[in-house]
Design a protein around this motif. Structure first.
Motif, PDB file in Angstrom:
ATOM      1  N   ARG A   1      15.650   6.505  14.812  1.00  0.00           N
ATOM      2  CA  ARG A   1      15.610   7.538  13.737  1.00  0.00           C
ATOM      3  C   ARG A   1      14.420   6.975  12.411  1.00  0.00           C
ATOM      4  NH1 ARG A   1      20.161  10.861  11.374  1.00  0.00           N
ATOM      5  NH2 ARG A   1      18.479  12.021  10.978  1.00  0.00           N
ATOM      6  N   PRO A   2      13.343   6.582  12.764  1.00  0.00           N
ATOM      7  CA  PRO A   2      12.350   6.274  11.836  1.00  0.00           C
ATOM      8  C   PRO A   2      12.016   7.261  10.611  1.00  0.00           C
ATOM      9  CG  PRO A   2      11.248   6.778  13.772  1.00  0.00           C
ATOM     10  CD  PRO A   2      12.580   7.047  14.121  1.00  0.00           C
ATOM     11  N   VAL A   3      11.848   6.764   9.672  1.00  0.00           N
ATOM     12  CA  VAL A   3      11.681   7.822   8.277  1.00  0.00           C
ATOM     13  C   VAL A   3      10.172   8.218   8.446  1.00  0.00           C
ATOM     14  CG1 VAL A   3      10.696   6.041   6.876  1.00  0.00           C
ATOM     15  CG2 VAL A   3      11.812   8.098   5.942  1.00  0.00           C
ATOM     16  N   THR A   4       9.658   9.464   8.090  1.00  0.00           N
ATOM     17  CA  THR A   4       8.223   9.837   8.111  1.00  0.00           C
ATOM     18  C   THR A   4       7.873  10.014   6.744  1.00  0.00           C
ATOM     19  OG1 THR A   4       8.885  12.185   7.894  1.00  0.00           O
ATOM     20  CG2 THR A   4       8.927  11.103  10.083  1.00  0.00           C
ATOM     21  N   PHE A   5       6.728  10.093   6.389  1.00  0.00           N
ATOM     22  CA  PHE A   5       5.878  10.235   5.287  1.00  0.00           C
ATOM     23  C   PHE A   5       5.022  11.680   5.136  1.00  0.00           C
ATOM     24  CE2 PHE A   5       6.285   5.698   5.891  1.00  0.00           C
ATOM     25  CZ  PHE A   5       6.729   5.203   4.656  1.00  0.00           C
ATOM     26  N   VAL A   6       5.228  12.193   3.950  1.00  0.00           N
ATOM     27  CA  VAL A   6       4.131  13.506   3.708  1.00  0.00           C
ATOM     28  C   VAL A   6       3.755  13.339   2.577  1.00  0.00           C
ATOM     29  CG1 VAL A   6       5.846  14.781   5.516  1.00  0.00           C
ATOM     30  CG2 VAL A   6       6.395  14.650   2.950  1.00  0.00           C
TER      31      VAL A   6
ATOM     32  N   ILE B   1       2.494  10.340  -1.940  1.00  0.00           N
ATOM     33  CA  ILE B   1       3.206  10.383  -0.996  1.00  0.00           C
ATOM     34  C   ILE B   1       4.684  10.220  -1.033  1.00  0.00           C
ATOM     35  CG2 ILE B   1       1.164   9.732   0.600  1.00  0.00           C
ATOM     36  CD1 ILE B   1       2.799   7.127   1.153  1.00  0.00           C
ATOM     37  N   ARG B   2       5.532  11.057  -0.292  1.00  0.00           N
ATOM     38  CA  ARG B   2       7.058  10.667  -0.288  1.00  0.00           C
ATOM     39  C   ARG B   2       7.677  10.804   1.140  1.00  0.00           C
ATOM     40  NH1 ARG B   2       9.511  15.315   1.182  1.00  0.00           N
ATOM     41  NH2 ARG B   2       8.296  17.171   1.047  1.00  0.00           N
ATOM     42  N   PHE B   3       8.947  10.322   1.249  1.00  0.00           N
ATOM     43  CA  PHE B   3       9.674  10.250   2.363  1.00  0.00           C
ATOM     44  C   PHE B   3       9.861  11.647   2.925  1.00  0.00           C
ATOM     45  CE2 PHE B   3      11.338   6.300   0.442  1.00  0.00           C
ATOM     46  CZ  PHE B   3      10.779   5.344   1.517  1.00  0.00           C
ATOM     47  N   GLY B   4       9.721  11.871   4.235  1.00  0.00           N
ATOM     48  CA  GLY B   4       9.820  13.201   4.922  1.00  0.00           C
ATOM     49  C   GLY B   4      11.350  12.845   5.663  1.00  0.00           C
TER      50      GLY B   4
ATOM     51  N   THR C   1       0.956  -1.355   0.010  1.00  0.00           N
ATOM     52  CA  THR C   1      -0.155   0.012  -0.053  1.00  0.00           C
ATOM     53  C   THR C   1       0.757   1.306  -0.004  1.00  0.00           C
ATOM     54  OG1 THR C   1      -1.873  -1.012   1.089  1.00  0.00           O
ATOM     55  CG2 THR C   1      -1.888   1.323   1.256  1.00  0.00           C
ATOM     56  N   ILE C   2       1.855   1.173   0.862  1.00  0.00           N
ATOM     57  CA  ILE C   2       2.982   2.259   0.910  1.00  0.00           C
ATOM     58  C   ILE C   2       3.640   2.680  -0.437  1.00  0.00           C
ATOM     59  CG2 ILE C   2       4.735   3.434   1.965  1.00  0.00           C
ATOM     60  CD1 ILE C   2       2.573   3.606   3.835  1.00  0.00           C
ATOM     61  N   ASP C   3       4.077   1.442  -0.956  1.00  0.00           N
ATOM     62  CA  ASP C   3       4.617   1.539  -2.260  1.00  0.00           C
ATOM     63  C   ASP C   3       4.120   1.972  -3.571  1.00  0.00           C
ATOM     64  OD1 ASP C   3       6.964   0.540  -0.844  1.00  0.00           O
ATOM     65  OD2 ASP C   3       6.690  -1.679  -1.641  1.00  0.00           O
ATOM     66  N   GLN C   4       2.491   1.658  -3.270  1.00  0.00           N
ATOM     67  CA  GLN C   4       1.939   2.038  -4.494  1.00  0.00           C
ATOM     68  C   GLN C   4       1.348   3.607  -4.369  1.00  0.00           C
ATOM     69  OE1 GLN C   4       0.802   0.521  -7.182  1.00  0.00           O
ATOM     70  NE2 GLN C   4       0.983  -1.567  -7.053  1.00  0.00           N
ATOM     71  N   LEU C   5       1.072   4.003  -3.246  1.00  0.00           N
ATOM     72  CA  LEU C   5       1.049   5.591  -2.891  1.00  0.00           C
ATOM     73  C   LEU C   5       2.174   6.104  -3.388  1.00  0.00           C
ATOM     74  CD1 LEU C   5      -1.000   5.595   0.478  1.00  0.00           C
ATOM     75  CD2 LEU C   5      -1.887   5.749  -1.913  1.00  0.00           C
ATOM     76  N   MET C   6       3.496   5.715  -3.099  1.00  0.00           N
ATOM     77  CA  MET C   6       4.679   6.414  -3.734  1.00  0.00           C
ATOM     78  C   MET C   6       4.589   6.228  -5.130  1.00  0.00           C
ATOM     79  SD  MET C   6       7.281   5.677  -0.471  1.00  0.00           S
ATOM     80  CE  MET C   6       8.591   7.102  -1.000  1.00  0.00           C
ATOM     81  N   GLU C   7       4.316   5.544  -5.671  1.00  0.00           N
ATOM     82  CA  GLU C   7       4.440   5.070  -7.205  1.00  0.00           C
ATOM     83  C   GLU C   7       3.553   6.210  -7.574  1.00  0.00           C
ATOM     84  OE1 GLU C   7       3.836   1.212  -8.332  1.00  0.00           O
ATOM     85  OE2 GLU C   7       5.544   0.322  -7.270  1.00  0.00           O
ATOM     86  N   LEU C   8       2.290   6.475  -7.074  1.00  0.00           N
ATOM     87  CA  LEU C   8       1.471   7.308  -7.778  1.00  0.00           C
ATOM     88  C   LEU C   8       1.861   8.835  -7.418  1.00  0.00           C
ATOM     89  CD1 LEU C   8      -1.842   6.025  -6.305  1.00  0.00           C
ATOM     90  CD2 LEU C   8      -1.360   6.153  -8.802  1.00  0.00           C
ATOM     91  N   GLU C   9       2.909   8.995  -6.678  1.00  0.00           N
ATOM     92  CA  GLU C   9       3.602  10.347  -6.344  1.00  0.00           C
ATOM     93  C   GLU C   9       2.696  11.033  -5.616  1.00  0.00           C
ATOM     94  OE1 GLU C   9       5.051  12.030  -9.736  1.00  0.00           O
ATOM     95  OE2 GLU C   9       6.649  10.527 -10.093  1.00  0.00           O
TER      96      GLU C   9
END
Length: 210
Positions: A147-152, A136-139, A126-134
């Motif tokens: 140091r977990p990565v965030t999403f925006v 969401i991206r890494f924040g 689900t995360i990967d597909q939303l990123m492929e749609l551009e």
């Protein structure tokens, strides 16, 4: 400090026409620095945008801000004319919509925080597909252990929904009216848990509904 030019900048009317031409020809929103790089030395694209935005008020096409960039978009009250194209777009699955909504309303947010809010595990697909749609991206990474990565959300997401910034996100009533949410139970309830268990067993994200 900018270098002095041997020639005077074009009249503001001509600068408006330049900005107008660039935006119409562009397939994506354009920032002020990008406009300045294409225009003659001494031009003021920010002022030209302000004049142009007023000029298009009340027209069928509006000049709108998308994050830090600008683009021409159909006037909101004429959106029904594009209904056929809108209806041909497949809807996101419930799991993807909820994940996207959490990122939009709580950004920057970590995957663990998304799972805590939803009450269930988030499929990696689900995360990967939303990123492929551009959408969401890494924040930035959190300054916490691990140091977990965030999403925006991205400017592509804002542009798709006609938003200037994430602060302009609609409420739940407006989301349901737009068909982006339904009246089923919200995250964490039994119906959703059953759905995500089925998703986990299948090993697929089921980003889109048929």
């Amino acid at each position: 400090m900018s270098e002095d030019s041997l020639f005077a900048a074009p009249p503001m009317g001509d600068q408006e026409r330049m900005v107008e031409a660039i935006l119409f020809a562009s397939t994506a929103p354009v920032t002020v620095p990008e406009l300045a790089a294409r225009m003659p030395h001494g031009c003021d694209p920010a002022e030209a945008l302000a004049h142009l935005r007023r000029r298009y008020e009340g027209r069928g096409v509006h000049l709108v801000r998308v994050g830090d960039a600008w683009a021409f978009r159909t006037a909101p009250d004429l959106g029904h004319l594009m209904r056929r194209e809108t209806e041909e777009t497949r809807k996101l699955s419930r799991a993807a919509i909820e994940t996207l909504a959490i990122v939009a309303y709580h950004q920057p947010v970590t995957r663990a925080e998304i799972e805590e809010i939803r009450g269930v595990a988030v499929s990696r697909g689900t995360i990967d597909q939303l990123m492929e749609l551009e959408w969401i991206r890494f924040g930035r990474r959190r300054m916490t252990p691990g140091r977990p990565v965030t999403f925006v959300v991205t400017e592509t997401f804002l542009d798709h929904f006609g938003l200037e910034s994430a602060r302009d996100l609609p409420g739940l009533k407006e989301l349901r009216a737009a068909g982006l949410l339904d009246s089923r139970p919200m995250p964490g309830q039994a119906a959703l848990k059953d759905e995500d268990e089925d998703e986990a067993r299948s090993g697929q994200s089921e980003l889109f509904e048929d």
